[in-house]
Each structure stands twice: as structure tokens, then as C-alpha cells.
Design a protein around this motif. Structure first.
Motif, mmCIF file in Angstrom:
data_model
loop_
_atom_site.group_PDB
_atom_site.id
_atom_site.type_symbol
_atom_site.label_atom_id
_atom_site.label_comp_id
_atom_site.label_asym_id
_atom_site.label_seq_id
_atom_site.Cartn_x
_atom_site.Cartn_y
_atom_site.Cartn_z
ATOM 1 N N VAL A 1 0.832 -1.206 0.000
ATOM 2 C CA VAL A 1 0.000 0.000 0.000
ATOM 3 C C VAL A 1 0.868 1.257 0.000
ATOM 4 O O VAL A 1 0.594 2.227 -0.724
ATOM 5 C CB VAL A 1 -0.955 -0.005 1.212
ATOM 6 C CG1 VAL A 1 -1.588 1.369 1.408
ATOM 7 C CG2 VAL A 1 -2.036 -1.060 1.030
ATOM 8 N N TRP A 2 1.932 1.234 0.790
ATOM 9 C CA TRP A 2 2.759 2.428 0.907
ATOM 10 C C TRP A 2 3.687 2.626 -0.280
ATOM 11 O O TRP A 2 4.315 3.692 -0.407
ATOM 12 C CB TRP A 2 3.561 2.375 2.210
ATOM 13 C CG TRP A 2 2.721 2.869 3.343
ATOM 14 C CD1 TRP A 2 2.051 2.124 4.258
ATOM 15 C CD2 TRP A 2 2.424 4.227 3.656
ATOM 16 N NE1 TRP A 2 1.354 2.932 5.121
ATOM 17 C CE2 TRP A 2 1.568 4.229 4.767
ATOM 18 C CE3 TRP A 2 2.803 5.439 3.090
ATOM 19 C CZ2 TRP A 2 1.083 5.399 5.339
ATOM 20 C CZ3 TRP A 2 2.313 6.612 3.663
ATOM 21 C CH2 TRP A 2 1.468 6.572 4.763
ATOM 22 N N TRP A 3 3.788 1.675 -1.150
ATOM 23 C CA TRP A 3 4.611 1.862 -2.353
ATOM 24 C C TRP A 3 4.055 3.030 -3.181
ATOM 25 O O TRP A 3 4.780 3.967 -3.536
ATOM 26 C CB TRP A 3 4.636 0.583 -3.178
ATOM 27 C CG TRP A 3 5.519 0.671 -4.380
ATOM 28 C CD1 TRP A 3 5.231 1.285 -5.574
ATOM 29 C CD2 TRP A 3 6.849 0.150 -4.514
ATOM 30 N NE1 TRP A 3 6.282 1.173 -6.439
ATOM 31 C CE2 TRP A 3 7.292 0.482 -5.820
ATOM 32 C CE3 TRP A 3 7.688 -0.575 -3.679
ATOM 33 C CZ2 TRP A 3 8.548 0.114 -6.282
ATOM 34 C CZ3 TRP A 3 8.943 -0.944 -4.146
ATOM 35 C CH2 TRP A 3 9.364 -0.600 -5.430
ATOM 36 N N THR B 1 -9.856 -2.430 2.465
ATOM 37 C CA THR B 1 -8.540 -2.582 1.840
ATOM 38 C C THR B 1 -8.678 -2.787 0.336
ATOM 39 O O THR B 1 -7.921 -2.200 -0.457
ATOM 40 C CB THR B 1 -7.792 -3.776 2.450
ATOM 41 O OG1 THR B 1 -7.677 -3.597 3.869
ATOM 42 C CG2 THR B 1 -6.391 -3.898 1.864
ATOM 43 N N ALA B 2 -9.638 -3.610 -0.070
ATOM 44 C CA ALA B 2 -9.858 -3.855 -1.497
ATOM 45 C C ALA B 2 -10.266 -2.574 -2.216
ATOM 46 O O ALA B 2 -9.784 -2.282 -3.324
ATOM 47 C CB ALA B 2 -10.922 -4.939 -1.685
ATOM 48 N N GLY C 1 -8.686 -0.530 6.852
ATOM 49 C CA GLY C 1 -8.559 -1.939 6.519
ATOM 50 C C GLY C 1 -7.310 -2.554 7.083
ATOM 51 O O GLY C 1 -7.165 -2.707 8.306
ATOM 52 N N SER C 2 -6.375 -2.886 6.222
ATOM 53 C CA SER C 2 -5.200 -3.641 6.653
ATOM 54 C C SER C 2 -4.276 -2.845 7.569
ATOM 55 O O SER C 2 -3.552 -3.427 8.383
ATOM 56 C CB SER C 2 -4.410 -4.097 5.420
ATOM 57 O OG SER C 2 -3.962 -2.980 4.675
ATOM 58 N N LEU C 3 -4.278 -1.520 7.467
ATOM 59 C CA LEU C 3 -3.292 -0.726 8.192
ATOM 60 C C LEU C 3 -3.568 -0.619 9.686
ATOM 61 O O LEU C 3 -2.712 -0.158 10.445
ATOM 62 C CB LEU C 3 -3.191 0.674 7.575
ATOM 63 C CG LEU C 3 -2.787 0.699 6.092
ATOM 64 C CD1 LEU C 3 -2.596 2.127 5.615
ATOM 65 C CD2 LEU C 3 -1.527 -0.120 5.851
ATOM 66 N N LEU D 1 -2.712 -7.170 -2.078
ATOM 67 C CA LEU D 1 -4.137 -7.242 -1.735
ATOM 68 C C LEU D 1 -4.613 -8.680 -1.686
ATOM 69 O O LEU D 1 -5.325 -9.076 -0.749
ATOM 70 C CB LEU D 1 -4.947 -6.441 -2.761
ATOM 71 C CG LEU D 1 -6.468 -6.574 -2.658
ATOM 72 C CD1 LEU D 1 -6.972 -6.048 -1.328
ATOM 73 C CD2 LEU D 1 -7.153 -5.843 -3.819
ATOM 74 N N VAL D 2 -4.249 -9.480 -2.676
ATOM 75 C CA VAL D 2 -4.662 -10.889 -2.698
ATOM 76 C C VAL D 2 -4.135 -11.619 -1.466
ATOM 77 O O VAL D 2 -4.860 -12.396 -0.827
ATOM 78 C CB VAL D 2 -4.161 -11.563 -3.994
ATOM 79 C CG1 VAL D 2 -4.424 -13.065 -3.946
ATOM 80 C CG2 VAL D 2 -4.834 -10.942 -5.212
#
Length: 511
Positions: free
Chosen positions: A318-320, A385-386, A426-428, A488-489
Motif C-alpha cells: 500500500v505504501w509503495w 482494503t480492497a 482496513g489492513s493498516l 491485496l490478494v
């Protein structure tokens, strides 16, 4: 940290069997919850103060980037030496506001080292600071670290006069102090955030995953701080001189410290201004989640935990994209969209404002969906996240084909950044679900992956841009999508939202 209830009183977990402790506790929660919710509460005031802290950190993160063009302005002759003599010589060189402040003959390579010094401090200290955050009172750690960062910020103009080496050292120290604030604030919510309000309170207060100090933050306070720096930093440099940028942000930090110590408490039971109803609501809501400070970490179990690895991989991917946009947004606006430097500041602030709004709305929406049992917590983490990854990738990749239209390009940039802010819900923040006991340490661990992404992504992007501007940007966005989608997957398949066995009290192992 000792149990605030004392030795002579049983905790909720220690009630005798058959006494109906769980039922009475649930009844207490229902009784007070209807009148304890709302934004006029001490816990929401605490979130506001934490947002002020994160606002301050972000201004201190970005002020050197804003002031550096004035500090090494090419229109002014280089000063022969640092120190007071340098200031006098510069004053005699050119008239106007530039002549009032020293200008340094720093090479581009040295400027890069100075700018990355903050990242170096945060990278080295992420895991140690995350571990320390779980051992000591969060109030003292945050207050002292914010004080150190603010004082260092006030000293930066004088350090620049003394030489680049001292400036680099102070920026490393500042990076360590700011990492402590970022990791420790999660510990505050273990005793202050009722489960149904956790998304709302954390999202409103945090700096987001502002792990890399030069990254574009997703947190509300950080986005607001970045927006303010972009709008006000150039104005201060032109009117009051570049040192004023550091003095203003350092002064704001000192004011925040003065508010922090008298108004913030680690435990709601001891807060002097909290109502009995709100205190009972928080305590009853968290009765089943009482934790004691850890003295050891289940490292082997962590290394084998696929849900934890899904979070860390997601942080990197995500941070990329976020780090690429942060490092090269002004360059993209100026070189591809032909935006003037003055207008690029306004447009950058517009995008940061969109992140601020979407981050708040995303947290509120997640709480509504969870509290009304529309979606489970795991579905919320995966869904948001998606949305963040898919839509940010879609709009960013499409930029290469709409660059002829200025308005559409700006709209796609805003939409891609706004969409990426949904990952914050989401994921973070998923590590708070699977291991609330070790939230400080896991936040520090995640910062390692975000910092790693922040170091690699701009370097690779710079290589693409140096080859060819048009095809370079297309390759940058395609590579970002190619990294985001597998991440993500990985998260969708392996993520969990329930507390893992290794994160529970009885699963302790030695380091």
C-alpha cells in the motif's frame, strides 16, 4: 503497571462462577451506552488532542522539505563559511528577505542525506520503540517524545549554522522521538476506546501509517498537518524567512505538550474531568479485554503467524504508491501537467484535504457497519482494503492515458489518493484486531515495512523518470499496481480479525 483496582478487589475476569458477572456486565454496558456515546465526551477530546499531536508531527516532518529550497537558493551566492560570519556575508550579498537569513552551499547529494536523516532514525528505532511502547505509560512516552521533537525543531536553524553534520544528527534524534509518539498512541486506546468506537477514534486521531517521515500520511491529523505546511510553509519563507517555518512548528509542538500532560491520562478511571457515566461505559465495554504490560514477546509464534504477515505485506504494498506520489507529486504536476510551482502547492493541499475528509468518513462508515452488524469486522477490514487498493490502482494507471486533459488528470489524482485512504480502515489497523496486547510493538514492526517501501519506491521511480518522462510515469504507475494487487490478494486470503492465540496472556514465551 499495577492494577488500578488494587489487590483487594477482583477484576471482572475473577468473578466467582455462577454470579452472573458476564450478564451483569453486559447489562451495565447496555444501560450506559445509549447516553455515553457522542462527540462531546472525554474520549473524543483525547482523540482531538492526539490529532493535534499528529498534526504537529507532520508539520515538523515536512518543514525541512518546504524550507530547503530557500536554504540553498541558487539565486544567492554561496556563503564562504557556516556560522555568524556566513550570516553577515549573506546579508551583504543581496537585498530583500533572502538576505536576512543564511544560505548554504549544500550539494544535491548532501541535501538528500539531510532529508533522509529523519527516515534513518525512524527506521532504526521502529521495532525497539514499538517494544518499549508496551512497557511504559503511554502518556509519559508520548509527552516526553513530543517535547524532544519540538525542541529539536526549534534548534534546527542554529544547527544548520553549525554545520550539516549536526543538522543530520538532530534529524535522526527527531525521527526516533517521533516514532515513539506514533507507536505509543495505540496503547492509549487499549483502555480508552470501546470496541464499537475503536475505528472512529483511532482513525480520527492517528497519523495514519506515517512511518516514513517523507510519506504522504493517511491519518486525519497528519493529512491536515501536511495540508497546512504546504499552504503556509512557502508564505512563511517568503515573508519571515525560512527559520520561521521551524520556529512556528516547534512552538506549536511545545503548546501541544503543555496541553498533553494536564489533560491526558492513561486510564479513564483516573481522569479528573470524565463523567461517571462515561467512565463506567468505557470500563464495562473493555472489561473482557483487560491487559497487563508484557515483559516478553512470542516471537516464534509471530514469525509463524500468516495473518500477521498478511498485514506486513499489505503495509509494504500500500505504501509503495503513497511514497511515490509523496516524493514526486510536485515533479509530476510541474513536468507532466505543466502546473506552475505556486499552483502546485494549492493543488497538493487540495489532494491532502481530500485524504483528510475521506479518512474521517471511512472510519465513521466502518463503525456504523460494524455497530449495526451489517458486516463483520473481518469483512470490513478486507472490503476497505480492497476498495483502497483497487480504485487507487485503477485511477493511477489511467493517468497515463488522460494526461492531455488537465482537469481529468487532477480528478484522477485526487480520486486515487482519496481511495487509498480507505486502507487506513482496513489492513493498516488490522494488527489492533489480531493482537491488541502487542499493538505498540506490531506498529513498530509495520513501520519497518513501510519505511522499506518508502526507501525503494522513490529510488526505482527516479530511475524510470531519468530514462524517459512520459514512458517513465506510465511504468511507475504500472509497477505500483503490480505490487499493490498481489499484496491485496495476500491480505484477502490470509487476514483475520479475531485475537490470535499467541497474542493472549497465557501464550507468553521468552525472547
Amino acid at each position: 503497571m499495577p492494577d488500578p483496582r488494587g489487590k483487594g478487589q477482583m477484576s471482572p475476569k475473577e468473578e466467582a462462577p455462577g454470579t452472573g458477572g458476564d450478564r451483569s456486565r453486559d447489562a451495565d454496558v447496555r444501560m450506559v451506552s445509549s447516553t455515553s456515546k457522542g462527540f462531546c465526551s472525554v474520549r473524543h477530546g483525547l482523540a482531538l488532542i492526539l490529532q493535534f499531536c499528529n498534526f504537529t508531527l507532520c508539520t515538523q516532518n515536512m518543514n525541512l522539505s518546504i524550507a530547503l529550497p530557500a536554504m540553498v537558493n541558487s539565486s544567492v551566492l554561496p556563503c564562504p563559511a557556516n556560522g555568524s560570519d556566513a550570516r553577515d556575508t549573506c546579508n551583504e550579498t543581496l537585498p530583500g528577505f533572502w538576505a536576512a537569513d543564511p544560505v548554504y552551499d549544500w550539494s544535491p547529494d548532501l541535501q538528500g542525506v539531510i532529508l533522509s536523516a529523519l527516515n534513518c532514525g525512524s527506521f532504526l528505532a521502529s521495532i525497539p520503540c514499538g517494544y518499549v511502547a508496551g512497557l511504559f505509560a503511554a502518556k509519559q512516552l508520548i509527552g516526553a517524545s513530543l517535547c524532544v521533537s519540538s525542541v529539536v525543531n526549534l534548534l534546527i536553524p542554529h544547527a544548520a549554522d553549525a554545520g550539516a553534520a549536526l543538522l543530520i544528527v538532530l534529524r535522526v534524534v527527531q525521527g526516533v522521538a517521533q516514532i515513539i509518539v506514533m507507536t505509543s498512541q495505540y496503547e492509549i486506546w487499549l483502555k480508552w476506546a470501546p470496541p464499537l468506537e475503536r475505528n472512529q477514534l483511532i482513525i480520527f486521531s492517528i497519523s495514519g501509517p506515517a512511518a516514513d517521515q517523507d510519506l504522504l500520511p493517511l491519518g486525519a491529523g497528519s493529512a491536515l498537518g501536511a495540508c497546512s505546511v504546504v499552504l503556509a510553509g512557502g508564505f512563511l519563507c517568503e515573508t519571515l524567512g525560512w527559520p520561521s517555518v521551524f520556529y512556528v512548528s516547534g512552538g506549536i509542538g511545545c503548546a501541544c505538550v503543555c496541553l498533553w500532560f494536564p489533560l491526558v491520562y492513561d486510564d479513564p478511571e483516573y481522569h479528573p474531568f470524565i463523567s461517571a457515566r462515561e467512565r463506567d461505559y468505557i470500563v464495562c465495554s473493555l472489561a473482557l479485554q483487560d491487559r497487563v504490560p508484557y515483559r516478553s514477546l512470542p516471537m516464534k509464534a509471530m514469525l509463524k503467524s500468516l495473518p500477521l504477515w498478511s498485514i506486513l505485506v499489505s503495509h509494504f504494498s500500500v505504501w509503495w504508491y503513497i511514497s511515490v506520489i509523496t516524493a514526486y507529486l510536485p515533479t509530476y504536476l510541474h513536468s507532466v501537467l505543466a502546473v506552475s510551482l505556486s499552483d502546485s502547492g494549492f493543488l497538493s493541499a487540495l489532494m491532502l484535504g481530500a485524504i483528510f475528509v475521506c479518512t474521517i468518513l471511512g472510519g465513521l462508515l466502518a463503525d456504523v457497519l460494524f455497530s449495526r452488524k451489517v458486516l463483520s469486522l473481518l469483512v470490513i477490514r478486507r472490503l476497505f482494503t480492497a476498495i483502497g487498493v483497487l480504485f487507487s490502482s485503477l485511477f493511477s494507471v489511467s493517468l497515463s492515458w488522460v494526461s492531455d486533459s488537465f482537469s481529468i488528470s487532477i480528478a484522477f489524482l485526487v480520486l486515487s489518493l482519496a481511495a487509498s485512504s480507505f486502507c487506513q480502515v482496513g489492513s493498516l489497523v488490522n494488527f489492533m484486531d489480531i493482537a491488541p496486547r502487542y499493538s505498540g510493538f506490531l506498529k513498530g514492526l509495520s513501520l519497518v515495512f513501510t519505511n522499506l517501501s518508502g526507501v525503494i519506491a522513490p529510488t526505482v521511480s527516479g530511475f524510470f523518470i531519468s530514462q524517459d518522462t512520459e514512458s517513465g510515469w506510465r511504468n511507475i504507475f504500472l509497477l505500483s499496481a503490480a505490487i499493490n494487487l498481489p499484496g491485496l490478494v495476500f491480505f484477502l486470503v490470509l487476514s483475520r480479525a479475531d485475537e490470535q492465540e499467541w497474542a493472549k496472556d497465557q501464550m507468553l514465551t521468552r525472547l
